[in-house]
Enzyme design. Structure first.
Site, PDB file in Angstrom:
ATOM      1  N   MET A  74      -5.592  -3.185  -6.229  1.00 24.89           N
ATOM      2  CA  MET A  74      -5.220  -2.166  -7.206  1.00 24.89           C
ATOM      3  C   MET A  74      -6.243  -1.028  -7.257  1.00 24.89           C
ATOM      4  O   MET A  74      -6.839  -0.737  -8.293  1.00 24.89           O
ATOM      5  CB  MET A  74      -5.050  -2.817  -8.596  1.00 24.89           C
ATOM      6  CG  MET A  74      -3.990  -3.898  -8.627  1.00 24.89           C
ATOM      7  SD  MET A  74      -2.385  -3.350  -8.010  1.00 24.89           S
ATOM      8  CE  MET A  74      -1.834  -2.412  -9.420  1.00 24.89           C
ATOM      9  N   HIS A 100       4.728  -2.156  -0.829  1.00 23.39           N
ATOM     10  CA  HIS A 100       5.068  -1.516  -2.100  1.00 23.39           C
ATOM     11  C   HIS A 100       6.427  -2.039  -2.562  1.00 23.39           C
ATOM     12  O   HIS A 100       7.385  -2.036  -1.783  1.00 23.39           O
ATOM     13  CB  HIS A 100       5.114   0.002  -1.931  1.00 23.39           C
ATOM     14  CG  HIS A 100       5.478   0.699  -3.201  1.00 23.39           C
ATOM     15  ND1 HIS A 100       4.599   0.800  -4.265  1.00 23.39           N
ATOM     16  CD2 HIS A 100       6.642   1.271  -3.612  1.00 23.39           C
ATOM     17  CE1 HIS A 100       5.205   1.420  -5.262  1.00 23.39           C
ATOM     18  NE2 HIS A 100       6.438   1.718  -4.902  1.00 23.39           N
TER      19      HIS A 100
HETATM   20  C1  GRF Z   1       3.018  -7.163  -4.847  1.00 23.48           C
HETATM   21  O1  GRF Z   1       4.176  -7.202  -5.590  1.00 23.48           O
HETATM   22  C2  GRF Z   1       2.960  -5.898  -4.046  1.00 23.48           C
HETATM   23  O2  GRF Z   1       4.213  -5.287  -3.880  1.00 23.48           O
HETATM   24  C3  GRF Z   1       2.085  -4.976  -4.843  1.00 23.48           C
HETATM   25  O3  GRF Z   1       1.184  -5.829  -5.490  1.00 23.48           O
HETATM   26  C4  GRF Z   1       1.771  -7.114  -5.691  1.00 23.48           C
HETATM   27  C5  GRF Z   1       0.754  -8.147  -5.291  1.00 23.48           C
HETATM   28  O4  GRF Z   1       1.075  -9.434  -5.721  1.00 23.48           O
HETATM   29  N1  GRF Z   1       1.466  -4.011  -3.971  1.00 23.48           N
HETATM   30  P1  GRF Z   1       0.206 -10.693  -5.247  1.00 23.48           P
HETATM   31  O5  GRF Z   1      -1.226 -10.501  -5.751  1.00 23.48           O
HETATM   32  O6  GRF Z   1       0.258 -10.764  -3.765  1.00 23.48           O
HETATM   33  O7  GRF Z   1       0.847 -11.855  -5.914  1.00 23.48           O
END
Ligand code: GRF
Length: 214
Positions: free
Chosen positions: A91, A110
């Site tokens: 993030m 995404h």
């Molecule tokens: C995913 O839904 C992806 O699309 C977004 O962040 C989320 C990550 O989820 N970029 P996780 O940490 O892999 O469970």
């Protein structure tokens, strides 16, 4: 030789787990060299440790600028000589410096059918717009957020009666299939980034590979 791969996370790491499982089962030829998090409490770090993958963490709040943090991250990653960088729920907006440093080697997923719905809150936006289709997109990362050339999309039909949360779960299940698949295509050289475009088997492709799920 398998492609040396760094996975960057900030949270639960379910996509990371999908990579771990696919590599363990022998049908994804990547070497998961390092898992990096900008949050020490990211559960994904636990997943990596359990799988015996080296982990590293530095917190972005301790750096005076975005680029200084990114340079520190790259200094850590480069010890592992990654050929591929997988953003899996990382993030952070990346600095132009970081994107250039790993040009054509960073992938992101995404949760939308890009170019529709870049940014946050995609599932609710899809429901509000009464779209027929929703899904997720794996793309190469360029300096513009969620705008790099697309590689692979997974889509499903939206049920107008489902909640944003239900839709999110269904989309995540797709991600766990398409993200390792797309990374495998890049890792094997079948798909590559060239001049800001996706090449599939050496040919320019402005349309991503499309998979439809139930
Ligand atoms: C995913 O839904 C992806 O699309 C977004 O962040 C989320 C990550 O989820 N970029 P996780 O940490 O892999 O469970």
């Amino acid at each position: 030789m398998s492609c040396r791969t760094a996975i960057l996370i900030s949270g639960s790491g379910t996509n990371l787990q999908a990579f771990i499982d696919r590599v363990a089962s022998g049908d994804l030829d990547l070497e998961l060299s390092i898992v990096f998090s900008n949050r020490p409490d990211a559960f994904g770090l636990e997943r990596a440790r359990k799988a015996g993958i080296p982990t590293e963490c530095i917190e972005h709040g301790k750096y005076p600028s975005r680029e200084m943090f990114d340079r520190a991250v790259a200094a850590i990653l480069d010890v592992y000589e990654p050929e591929l960088i997988i953003l899996a729920g990382f993030m952070r907006i990346l600095s132009p410096w970081f994107v250039a440093h790993y040009e054509g080697r960073i992938l992101n997923i995404h949760p939308a059918l890009l170019p529709k719905y870049p940014g946050l809150d995609t599932h609710q936006r899809v429901l509000d717009a009464k779209d027929e289709w929703h899904g997720s997109t794996v793309h190469f990362v360029t300096p513009e957020l969620d705008a790099g050339p697309r590689i692979l999309q997974g889509r499903l039909r939206v049920d107008p009666n489902e909640s944003a949360e239900e839709l999110q779960h269904r989309v995540q299940a797709i991600e766990h299939q398409i993200y390792p698949e797309a990374a495998g295509l890049v890792g094997s050289g079948k798909v590559a980034f060239h001049d800001g475009q996706t090449l599939i088997d050496g040919d320019m492709s402005d349309k991503p590979v499309l998979r439809t799920f139930e």
